[in-house]
Design a protein around this motif. Structure first.
Motif, PDB file in Angstrom:
ATOM      1  N   SER A 288      13.082  10.659 -24.722  1.00  0.00           N
ATOM      2  CA  SER A 288      13.137  10.466 -23.281  1.00  0.00           C
ATOM      3  C   SER A 288      14.215   9.424 -23.006  1.00  0.00           C
ATOM      4  O   SER A 288      14.016   8.238 -23.272  1.00  0.00           O
ATOM      5  CB  SER A 288      11.776   9.992 -22.759  1.00  0.00           C
ATOM      6  OG  SER A 288      11.840   9.792 -21.373  1.00  0.00           O
TER       7      SER A 288
ATOM      8  N   CYS B 243      14.226  17.559 -19.701  1.00  0.00           N
ATOM      9  CA  CYS B 243      13.900  16.768 -18.513  1.00  0.00           C
ATOM     10  C   CYS B 243      14.257  17.509 -17.221  1.00  0.00           C
ATOM     11  O   CYS B 243      13.793  17.134 -16.147  1.00  0.00           O
ATOM     12  CB  CYS B 243      14.601  15.412 -18.557  1.00  0.00           C
ATOM     13  SG  CYS B 243      16.398  15.471 -18.370  1.00  0.00           S
TER      14      CYS B 243
ATOM     15  N   GLU C 286      16.266  10.944 -18.244  1.00  0.00           N
ATOM     16  CA  GLU C 286      15.355  11.769 -17.443  1.00  0.00           C
ATOM     17  C   GLU C 286      16.022  12.373 -16.205  1.00  0.00           C
ATOM     18  O   GLU C 286      15.362  12.696 -15.219  1.00  0.00           O
ATOM     19  CB  GLU C 286      14.088  10.997 -17.074  1.00  0.00           C
ATOM     20  CG  GLU C 286      13.270  10.622 -18.298  1.00  0.00           C
ATOM     21  CD  GLU C 286      11.909  10.051 -17.976  1.00  0.00           C
ATOM     22  OE1 GLU C 286      11.344  10.390 -16.917  1.00  0.00           O
ATOM     23  OE2 GLU C 286      11.420   9.260 -18.801  1.00  0.00           O
TER      24      GLU C 286
END
Length: 156
Positions: free
Chosen positions: A39, A61, A42
């Motif tokens: 992550s 994402c 994003e």
């Protein structure tokens, strides 16, 4: 918000997850334990969360989980193991393309999608294929070398 149960096949394993309409595929993957999908930003800028989505490299994402219902997902961990690594994974290690490692899974996914389309890419084609993946450690030279090495090994 109403939840919907979706089904995903991730690295050849079927999963079901209850998701809201604003849940991203990245969030579901992380929740299911696929921590090799990183992550980062994003918002689709860094490529750290790239997966093969029905055979195409995509930033997870940017995909709503409900849109991914029924999809076939492959993460970097689904390409090989420590005992039997994919040629790309092995080449990244052999060339020093793995430094901090944060961008590596997404880079390998982008490179895999390229080699699936074009088993013998030029340096320019490699650079274009990984252009959506940011790396702050390597300067990209080792990454390009790794993709070229994997291409050669896979062609043997």
């Amino acid at each position: 918000m109403q939840q919907k149960v979706i089904t995903l096949t991730i690295n050849d394993c079927e999963h079901q997850a209850a998701v809201q309409s604003n849940t991203t595929l990245l969030q579901v993957l992380r929740r299911l334990g696929y921590t090799d999908v990183k992550s980062g930003c994003e918002k689709g800028d860094c490529g750290a969360c790239a997966v093969l989505y029905n055979g195409e490299a995509m930033n997870s994402c940017l995909i709503l989980a409900q849109q991914a219902d029924g999809a076939e997902i492959v993460t970097n961990a689904g390409l090989g193991t420590l005992e039997d690594p994919h040629p790309l994974q092995e080449a990244f290690a052999d060339t020093g393309a793995v430094q901090c490692g944060y961008c590596t899974p997404g880079m390998i996914i982008s490179a895999k999608a390229l080699l699936d389309r074009n088993p013998n890419p030029t340096e320019e084609e490699i650079r274009e294929a990984i252009a959506g993946n940011l790396c702050r450690c390597t300067g990209y030279a080792q990454i390009v070398d790794a993709v070229q090495m994997a291409s050669e090994r896979m062609g043997e």
